[in-house]
Design a protein around this motif. Sequence first.
Motif, PDB file in Angstrom:
ATOM      1  N   ALA A  35     177.780  29.765  84.564  1.00  0.00           N
ATOM      2  CA  ALA A  35     178.683  30.061  85.683  1.00  0.00           C
ATOM      3  C   ALA A  35     179.499  28.848  86.105  1.00  0.00           C
ATOM      4  N   GLU A  36     179.221  27.698  85.488  1.00  0.00           N
ATOM      5  CA  GLU A  36     180.002  26.492  85.774  1.00  0.00           C
ATOM      6  C   GLU A  36     179.863  25.546  84.582  1.00  0.00           C
ATOM      7  N   PRO A  37     180.795  24.610  84.463  1.00  0.00           N
ATOM      8  CA  PRO A  37     180.713  23.694  83.322  1.00  0.00           C
ATOM      9  C   PRO A  37     179.529  22.734  83.432  1.00  0.00           C
TER      10      PRO A  37
ATOM     11  N   PRO B  25     178.144  37.601  83.628  1.00  0.00           N
ATOM     12  CA  PRO B  25     177.551  36.815  82.552  1.00  0.00           C
ATOM     13  C   PRO B  25     177.394  37.686  81.313  1.00  0.00           C
TER      14      PRO B  25
ATOM     15  N   PHE C 110     178.821  38.687  93.829  1.00  0.00           N
ATOM     16  CA  PHE C 110     178.863  37.821  92.644  1.00  0.00           C
ATOM     17  C   PHE C 110     178.117  38.525  91.508  1.00  0.00           C
ATOM     18  N   THR C 111     178.623  38.366  90.286  1.00  0.00           N
ATOM     19  CA  THR C 111     178.058  39.128  89.169  1.00  0.00           C
ATOM     20  C   THR C 111     176.777  38.530  88.578  1.00  0.00           C
ATOM     21  N   GLY C 112     176.496  37.245  88.913  1.00  0.00           N
ATOM     22  CA  GLY C 112     175.383  36.553  88.249  1.00  0.00           C
ATOM     23  C   GLY C 112     174.036  37.229  88.447  1.00  0.00           C
TER      24      GLY C 112
ATOM     25  N   ASP D  55     172.956  27.778  77.400  1.00  0.00           N
ATOM     26  CA  ASP D  55     174.224  27.982  78.093  1.00  0.00           C
ATOM     27  C   ASP D  55     174.564  29.477  78.093  1.00  0.00           C
ATOM     28  N   ILE D  56     175.101  29.954  79.191  1.00  0.00           N
ATOM     29  CA  ILE D  56     175.567  31.350  79.261  1.00  0.00           C
ATOM     30  C   ILE D  56     176.946  31.381  79.897  1.00  0.00           C
TER      31      ILE D  56
ATOM     32  N   ARG E 289     188.617  24.046  82.413  1.00  0.00           N
ATOM     33  CA  ARG E 289     189.610  25.102  82.548  1.00  0.00           C
ATOM     34  C   ARG E 289     190.993  24.471  82.481  1.00  0.00           C
TER      35      ARG E 289
ATOM     36  N   LYS F   9     177.667  27.560  92.413  1.00  0.00           N
ATOM     37  CA  LYS F   9     178.526  26.693  91.609  1.00  0.00           C
ATOM     38  C   LYS F   9     178.768  25.385  92.363  1.00  0.00           C
TER      39      LYS F   9
ATOM     40  N   ASP G 164     189.902  29.282  80.330  1.00  0.00           N
ATOM     41  CA  ASP G 164     188.778  28.443  79.911  1.00  0.00           C
ATOM     42  C   ASP G 164     189.058  27.815  78.546  1.00  0.00           C
TER      43      ASP G 164
ATOM     44  N   TYR H 128     170.485  33.378  90.390  1.00  0.00           N
ATOM     45  CA  TYR H 128     171.921  33.471  90.646  1.00  0.00           C
ATOM     46  C   TYR H 128     172.044  34.322  91.897  1.00  0.00           C
TER      47      TYR H 128
ATOM     48  N   GLY I  74     180.478  33.779  81.070  1.00  0.00           N
ATOM     49  CA  GLY I  74     181.072  35.077  81.397  1.00  0.00           C
ATOM     50  C   GLY I  74     182.009  34.886  82.567  1.00  0.00           C
ATOM     51  N   THR I  75     182.795  35.887  82.860  1.00  0.00           N
ATOM     52  CA  THR I  75     183.611  35.855  84.075  1.00  0.00           C
ATOM     53  C   THR I  75     183.538  37.254  84.672  1.00  0.00           C
ATOM     54  N   SER I  76     183.807  37.351  85.950  1.00  0.00           N
ATOM     55  CA  SER I  76     183.686  38.654  86.589  1.00  0.00           C
ATOM     56  C   SER I  76     184.622  39.687  85.947  1.00  0.00           C
TER      57      SER I  76
HETATM   58  O1  DLL Z   1     180.575  32.845  86.922  1.00  0.00           O
HETATM   59  C1  DLL Z   1     179.928  34.884  85.795  1.00  0.00           C
HETATM   60  C2  DLL Z   1     178.672  34.233  85.371  1.00  0.00           C
HETATM   61  C3  DLL Z   1     177.528  34.394  86.138  1.00  0.00           C
HETATM   62  C4  DLL Z   1     178.602  33.514  84.187  1.00  0.00           C
HETATM   63  C5  DLL Z   1     176.337  33.815  85.729  1.00  0.00           C
HETATM   64  C6  DLL Z   1     177.414  32.933  83.768  1.00  0.00           C
HETATM   65  C7  DLL Z   1     176.296  33.083  84.540  1.00  0.00           C
HETATM   66  P1  DLL Z   1     183.145  34.081  87.866  1.00  0.00           P
HETATM   67  O2  DLL Z   1     182.605  33.743  89.216  1.00  0.00           O
HETATM   68  O3  DLL Z   1     184.241  35.061  87.760  1.00  0.00           O
HETATM   69  O4  DLL Z   1     182.011  34.638  86.954  1.00  0.00           O
HETATM   70  O5  DLL Z   1     183.582  32.702  87.236  1.00  0.00           O
HETATM   71  C8  DLL Z   1     184.030  32.662  85.915  1.00  0.00           C
HETATM   72  O6  DLL Z   1     183.237  30.387  85.640  1.00  0.00           O
HETATM   73  O7  DLL Z   1     186.138  31.508  83.908  1.00  0.00           O
HETATM   74  C9  DLL Z   1     184.514  29.682  83.778  1.00  0.00           C
HETATM   75  O8  DLL Z   1     185.572  28.861  84.232  1.00  0.00           O
HETATM   76  C10 DLL Z   1     183.272  29.402  84.611  1.00  0.00           C
HETATM   77  N1  DLL Z   1     182.074  29.529  83.760  1.00  0.00           N
HETATM   78  C11 DLL Z   1     181.256  30.596  83.653  1.00  0.00           C
HETATM   79  N2  DLL Z   1     180.242  30.305  82.783  1.00  0.00           N
HETATM   80  C12 DLL Z   1     180.462  29.045  82.340  1.00  0.00           C
HETATM   81  C13 DLL Z   1     179.792  28.172  81.422  1.00  0.00           C
HETATM   82  C14 DLL Z   1     180.848  33.995  86.605  1.00  0.00           C
HETATM   83  N3  DLL Z   1     178.685  28.526  80.793  1.00  0.00           N
HETATM   84  C15 DLL Z   1     184.377  31.235  85.527  1.00  0.00           C
HETATM   85  N4  DLL Z   1     180.342  26.956  81.208  1.00  0.00           N
HETATM   86  C16 DLL Z   1     184.802  31.134  84.092  1.00  0.00           C
HETATM   87  C17 DLL Z   1     181.463  26.560  81.840  1.00  0.00           C
HETATM   88  C18 DLL Z   1     181.636  28.553  82.970  1.00  0.00           C
HETATM   89  N5  DLL Z   1     182.119  27.322  82.717  1.00  0.00           N
END
Ligand code: DLL
Length: 433
Positions: A213-215, A244, A139-141, A234-235, A326, A423, A302, A134, A237-239
């Motif tokens: 981080a994405e669907p 995550p 970015f938090t990933g 699957d993992i 979403r 993403k 979400d 990631y 999270g949101t920032s």
């Molecule tokens: O995407 C945090 C993250 C990093 C999650 C690494 C998982 C792994 P943001 O950039 O703030 O944070 O985006 C958050 O991404 O509201 C969802 O719409 C989407 N999202 C995150 N994980 C999933 C998933 C990170 N497993 C936004 N499936 C969230 C579908 C996801 N959508």
Amino acid sequence: MGYWNARVEGMSAADIHELQFKLLKTQVYRLYSFSPFYHERMKAANVHPDDIKSLEDITKLPYMYKKDLRDHYPDKLFVGGQEELVRYHVSSGTTGKPTVVGYTQRDLDNWSESIARAMTSVGLGRNDVIQVSYGYGLFTGGLGAHYGAEKIGATVVPASTGNTERQLELIKDLRVTAICCTPSYFLHIAETAEKLGISIQKDTQLRTAILGAEPWSEKMRKRIEESTGINAYDIYGTSELSGPLFTECTAKDGMHVWGDLAYVEVIDPDTGERLGPGEKGEMVITMLQKEALPIVRYRTGDITSYDDSPCACGRHHLRIARLSGRVDDMLIIRGINVFPSQVEYTLMTIPELGEHFQIVVDRKGVLDNMLVRVELKPSAFSDKIADLMKLKKNVEYALRNSLNVAAQVELLEPGSLARFEGKAKHVIDNRSD
Ligand code: DLL
């Protein structure tokens, strides 16, 4: 699979419930006293911390929206001064101002604790070499996965995104056993491996991928697992929540939301009505222990459902289902709601199609037109026009059946669509309103 934190992970549902109530009460008192934002919001909603007499009373508290974070840019929602903070993350956001998240040391500890539990629950530990692909930085990933992996004593390869051939070299040479990245980047890595004649199954030790981080769809998981021989989890999270946070365990039956850290509600996004187990709606999350940027009844946007029955792994922490998109992802095509995730799911049921697709929406006069551009698998690529026309018709038929709206299909040569390191962007909406 073993627990990282047996005391918490092994709690009964009743104990989790009781702990959540205590934590909620403490957090609400704290916010009422120290957060001007929450104080005002609670006053406006005519609710006092004393009114929270049970966990269910959480519904008396007002919702919080992404807009609140943007309106209070950069740090006006923070509780405590800068000297309490040890890190910022900033989400770029596709529209409007970015959002800034601040962390105290305790916030970071809780975040890595969450990832440590998650990684342990998919069987990772000290004997693993985990490549974090990631993005590192704002970015938090990257950093999120990194600290969780270090916490469980695994060896981390902080590869970040990009330079895919080098990523593969690292996977091979450092005997990487697990990788964390977006599902689209994993597809790209797997495809590059194939081009270079590297078999992930035979030439590497990679057996686990934690993708999010994405669907992405369940069908996509099947394809990834079958073509590479790995277990994909699957993992989510949101920032705003930290980054995550929640993964599936080896049961692969929903992502565990650690009850001591977060409380989940699922609501009807239009009416605000609370939905029960298994009912799909918008996820609303309350972070029960967050210090610097408190999050109470946050409308994530979400769409998912929850399951509060015990998991096959023995844990009683509630699970959320794979996200189905979403609220603001939804395309309205000729009045019909279409989620990109439905399109992906349907495409993945057709064996001749590859994993890369794009949805292009246009408006001709008053009519919306949806074009689905999808790559063929190399094995299905042919110059027999009649075969391709037949396949195109089949794909159009399958999409129409599952979406209830017609889509035109364009079959593409393998490798013609853009690849993504973070993403993926699947939708191009050219309509102006
Ligand atoms: O995407 C945090 C993250 C990093 C999650 C690494 C998982 C792994 P943001 O950039 O703030 O944070 O985006 C958050 O991404 O509201 C969802 O719409 C989407 N999202 C995150 N994980 C999933 C998933 C990170 N497993 C936004 N499936 C969230 C579908 C996801 N959508």
